[in-house]
Design a protein around this motif. Structure first.
Motif, PDB file in Angstrom:
ATOM      1  N   VAL A 145      29.086  53.997  43.867  1.00 36.56           N
ATOM      2  CA  VAL A 145      29.326  52.711  42.920  1.00 36.56           C
ATOM      3  C   VAL A 145      28.608  51.576  43.452  1.00 36.56           C
ATOM      4  CG1 VAL A 145      31.131  51.233  42.027  1.00 36.56           C
ATOM      5  CG2 VAL A 145      31.783  53.650  42.530  1.00 36.56           C
ATOM      6  N   LEU A 146      27.896  50.859  42.608  1.00 34.50           N
ATOM      7  CA  LEU A 146      27.114  49.689  43.110  1.00 34.50           C
ATOM      8  C   LEU A 146      27.990  48.737  42.774  1.00 34.50           C
ATOM      9  CD1 LEU A 146      23.687  50.569  41.099  1.00 34.50           C
ATOM     10  CD2 LEU A 146      24.209  51.171  43.675  1.00 34.50           C
ATOM     11  N   VAL A 147      28.125  47.868  43.850  1.00 38.93           N
ATOM     12  CA  VAL A 147      29.222  46.950  43.741  1.00 38.93           C
ATOM     13  C   VAL A 147      28.626  45.464  44.454  1.00 38.93           C
ATOM     14  CG1 VAL A 147      31.243  46.138  44.799  1.00 38.93           C
ATOM     15  CG2 VAL A 147      30.609  48.561  44.540  1.00 38.93           C
ATOM     16  N   ARG A 148      28.805  44.526  43.471  1.00 39.43           N
ATOM     17  CA  ARG A 148      28.443  43.250  43.999  1.00 39.43           C
ATOM     18  C   ARG A 148      29.588  42.537  45.089  1.00 39.43           C
ATOM     19  NH1 ARG A 148      26.993  40.013  38.509  1.00 39.43           N
ATOM     20  NH2 ARG A 148      28.733  40.968  37.935  1.00 39.43           N
ATOM     21  N   GLY A 149      29.314  41.583  45.775  1.00 44.01           N
ATOM     22  CA  GLY A 149      30.373  41.125  46.617  1.00 44.01           C
ATOM     23  C   GLY A 149      31.156  40.186  45.920  1.00 44.01           C
ATOM     24  N   THR A 150      32.313  39.712  46.514  1.00 40.58           N
ATOM     25  CA  THR A 150      33.207  38.899  45.853  1.00 40.58           C
ATOM     26  C   THR A 150      32.786  37.530  45.842  1.00 40.58           C
ATOM     27  OG1 THR A 150      34.409  38.747  47.903  1.00 40.58           O
ATOM     28  CG2 THR A 150      35.459  40.269  46.266  1.00 40.58           C
ATOM     29  N   GLU A 151      31.782  37.215  47.033  1.00 37.96           N
ATOM     30  CA  GLU A 151      31.391  35.905  46.924  1.00 37.96           C
ATOM     31  C   GLU A 151      30.381  35.503  45.961  1.00 37.96           C
ATOM     32  OE1 GLU A 151      30.954  34.275  51.014  1.00 37.96           O
ATOM     33  OE2 GLU A 151      31.667  36.125  51.807  1.00 37.96           O
ATOM     34  N   SER A 152      29.738  36.603  45.206  1.00 36.01           N
ATOM     35  CA  SER A 152      28.936  36.172  44.308  1.00 36.01           C
ATOM     36  C   SER A 152      29.387  35.166  43.249  1.00 36.01           C
ATOM     37  CB  SER A 152      28.451  37.673  43.618  1.00 36.01           C
ATOM     38  OG  SER A 152      27.777  37.538  42.180  1.00 36.01           O
ATOM     39  N   ARG A 153      28.260  34.319  42.992  1.00 37.18           N
ATOM     40  CA  ARG A 153      28.603  33.215  41.974  1.00 37.18           C
ATOM     41  C   ARG A 153      28.861  33.757  40.497  1.00 37.18           C
ATOM     42  NH1 ARG A 153      25.198  31.251  45.733  1.00 37.18           N
ATOM     43  NH2 ARG A 153      25.881  29.191  46.865  1.00 37.18           N
ATOM     44  N   ALA A 154      28.052  34.861  40.179  1.00 37.79           N
ATOM     45  CA  ALA A 154      28.192  35.372  39.005  1.00 37.79           C
ATOM     46  C   ALA A 154      29.432  36.273  39.006  1.00 37.79           C
ATOM     47  CB  ALA A 154      27.154  36.472  38.751  1.00 37.79           C
ATOM     48  N   GLN A 205      32.330  35.228  40.726  1.00 39.44           N
ATOM     49  CA  GLN A 205      33.408  34.344  40.679  1.00 39.44           C
ATOM     50  C   GLN A 205      33.404  33.692  39.342  1.00 39.44           C
ATOM     51  OE1 GLN A 205      35.712  33.276  42.646  1.00 39.44           O
ATOM     52  NE2 GLN A 205      34.871  35.102  43.965  1.00 39.44           N
ATOM     53  N   SER A 206      32.291  33.519  38.498  1.00 42.17           N
ATOM     54  CA  SER A 206      32.286  33.214  37.100  1.00 42.17           C
ATOM     55  C   SER A 206      32.878  34.076  36.117  1.00 42.17           C
ATOM     56  CB  SER A 206      31.017  33.003  36.597  1.00 42.17           C
ATOM     57  OG  SER A 206      30.785  32.416  35.190  1.00 42.17           O
ATOM     58  N   ALA A 207      32.678  35.408  36.464  1.00 43.80           N
ATOM     59  CA  ALA A 207      33.454  36.479  35.603  1.00 43.80           C
ATOM     60  C   ALA A 207      34.978  36.162  35.842  1.00 43.80           C
ATOM     61  CB  ALA A 207      32.937  37.518  35.768  1.00 43.80           C
ATOM     62  N   LEU A 208      35.396  36.358  36.926  1.00 48.29           N
ATOM     63  CA  LEU A 208      36.770  36.334  37.425  1.00 48.29           C
ATOM     64  C   LEU A 208      37.396  35.030  36.979  1.00 48.29           C
ATOM     65  CD1 LEU A 208      36.863  37.700  41.088  1.00 48.29           C
ATOM     66  CD2 LEU A 208      37.327  38.890  39.118  1.00 48.29           C
ATOM     67  N   ARG A 209      36.792  33.840  36.980  1.00 48.34           N
ATOM     68  CA  ARG A 209      37.282  32.680  36.458  1.00 48.34           C
ATOM     69  C   ARG A 209      37.505  32.903  34.913  1.00 48.34           C
ATOM     70  NH1 ARG A 209      33.614  29.710  37.635  1.00 48.34           N
ATOM     71  NH2 ARG A 209      34.181  29.389  39.898  1.00 48.34           N
ATOM     72  N   ALA A 210      36.587  33.558  34.107  1.00 52.16           N
ATOM     73  CA  ALA A 210      36.853  33.769  32.576  1.00 52.16           C
ATOM     74  C   ALA A 210      37.877  34.537  32.361  1.00 52.16           C
ATOM     75  CB  ALA A 210      35.636  34.245  32.062  1.00 52.16           C
ATOM     76  N   VAL A 211      38.193  35.642  33.194  1.00 50.65           N
ATOM     77  CA  VAL A 211      39.214  36.715  32.961  1.00 50.65           C
ATOM     78  C   VAL A 211      40.546  35.824  33.440  1.00 50.65           C
ATOM     79  CG1 VAL A 211      40.381  38.620  34.161  1.00 50.65           C
ATOM     80  CG2 VAL A 211      38.148  38.613  33.689  1.00 50.65           C
ATOM     81  N   HIS A 265      48.796  46.970  40.084  1.00 53.99           N
ATOM     82  CA  HIS A 265      47.269  47.683  39.762  1.00 53.99           C
ATOM     83  C   HIS A 265      46.309  47.343  38.666  1.00 53.99           C
ATOM     84  CE1 HIS A 265      44.347  51.226  39.523  1.00 53.99           C
ATOM     85  NE2 HIS A 265      44.834  51.149  38.318  1.00 53.99           N
ATOM     86  N   ALA A 266      47.027  46.787  37.567  1.00 53.75           N
ATOM     87  CA  ALA A 266      46.306  46.115  36.370  1.00 53.75           C
ATOM     88  C   ALA A 266      45.271  45.054  36.769  1.00 53.75           C
ATOM     89  CB  ALA A 266      47.249  45.897  35.220  1.00 53.75           C
ATOM     90  N   GLN A 267      46.142  44.143  37.918  1.00 55.61           N
ATOM     91  CA  GLN A 267      45.633  42.849  38.220  1.00 55.61           C
ATOM     92  C   GLN A 267      44.227  43.620  39.155  1.00 55.61           C
ATOM     93  OE1 GLN A 267      48.846  40.827  40.364  1.00 55.61           O
ATOM     94  NE2 GLN A 267      48.474  39.147  38.911  1.00 55.61           N
ATOM     95  N   MET A 268      44.540  44.558  39.742  1.00 55.81           N
ATOM     96  CA  MET A 268      43.213  44.956  40.683  1.00 55.81           C
ATOM     97  C   MET A 268      42.218  44.996  39.949  1.00 55.81           C
ATOM     98  SD  MET A 268      45.411  46.827  43.808  1.00 55.81           S
ATOM     99  CE  MET A 268      43.935  47.469  44.563  1.00 55.81           C
ATOM    100  N   VAL A 269      42.356  46.082  38.743  1.00 55.93           N
ATOM    101  CA  VAL A 269      41.434  46.388  37.894  1.00 55.93           C
ATOM    102  C   VAL A 269      40.565  45.548  37.353  1.00 55.93           C
ATOM    103  CG1 VAL A 269      41.243  48.045  35.757  1.00 55.93           C
ATOM    104  CG2 VAL A 269      42.200  48.757  37.368  1.00 55.93           C
ATOM    105  N   ASP A 270      41.524  44.383  36.689  1.00 50.08           N
ATOM    106  CA  ASP A 270      40.898  43.289  36.257  1.00 50.08           C
ATOM    107  C   ASP A 270      39.842  42.647  37.207  1.00 50.08           C
ATOM    108  OD1 ASP A 270      41.936  43.602  33.596  1.00 50.08           O
ATOM    109  OD2 ASP A 270      43.695  42.217  34.233  1.00 50.08           O
ATOM    110  N   GLY A 271      40.245  42.453  38.327  1.00 49.74           N
ATOM    111  CA  GLY A 271      39.456  42.234  39.511  1.00 49.74           C
ATOM    112  C   GLY A 271      38.361  42.583  39.795  1.00 49.74           C
ATOM    113  N   ALA A 272      38.213  44.150  39.821  1.00 43.80           N
ATOM    114  CA  ALA A 272      37.325  44.987  39.891  1.00 43.80           C
ATOM    115  C   ALA A 272      36.339  45.131  39.044  1.00 43.80           C
ATOM    116  CB  ALA A 272      37.703  46.518  40.291  1.00 43.80           C
TER     117      ALA A 272
END
Length: 151
Positions: free
Chosen positions: A41-50, A52-58, A81-88
């Motif tokens: 799985v290709l994964v960006r880090g949680t510190e990524s600005r992009a 963080q912006s997507a998580l803020r929108a969620v 689990h649903a919260q984890m999925v939204d964050g992933a």
């Protein structure tokens, strides 16, 4: 000393390769018997600005849809689990050697949520759902800040 090698915010924007493990046994997964094609799985880090912006929108969307008074009901593992999925979901940028039936997995919302919901968290030591693996990988700087140890 050049401190740009510690720029985890920028490094987190570039997806890193997470070699998936079997959620029950913890063994690395391969798409072939010769173990030459890792399931990645290709994964960006949680510190990524992009990210963080997507998580803020969620988060904003959830607050908008949230009832005025929070329910007093106990939260379940499924809620967590649903919260984890939204964050992933915003962390994943691609897949290698992973299929849904005969079709290669894509980054469509449907495929991402299907993949992340194949198992739930269960609290058993050594057993990590795919969602847990993605989140753990994305939150570790060593996953994407490979140049920090360079001398």
């Amino acid at each position: 000393m050049d401190f740009t090698k510690f720029d985890s915010r920028t490094a987190a924007d570039k997806p890193a390769r997470l070699h998936l493990k079997d959620p029950a046994s913890g063994e690395e997964l391969f798409a072939d018997e010769t173990r030459c094609k890792p399931c990645v799985v290709l994964v960006r880090g949680t510190e990524s600005r992009a990210v963080q912006s997507a998580l803020r929108a969620v988060q904003r969307a959830k607050l908008k849809d949230k009832p005025k008074k929070e329910s007093e009901e106990a939260r379940t593992l499924e809620d967590l689990h649903a919260q984890m999925v939204d964050g992933a979901v915003p962390l994943i940028t691609g897949f290698e050697n992973i299929a849904r039936g005969e079709a290669a997995l894509t980054t469509s919302e449907d495929d991402l949520r299907w993949f992340l919901n194949l198992q739930m968290i269960n609290g058993q030591e050594g057993e990590k759902s795919f969602a847990e693996q993605v989140l753990a990988f994305a939150s570790k700087r060593e996953s994407y800040l490979g140049n920090a140890n360079a001398r």
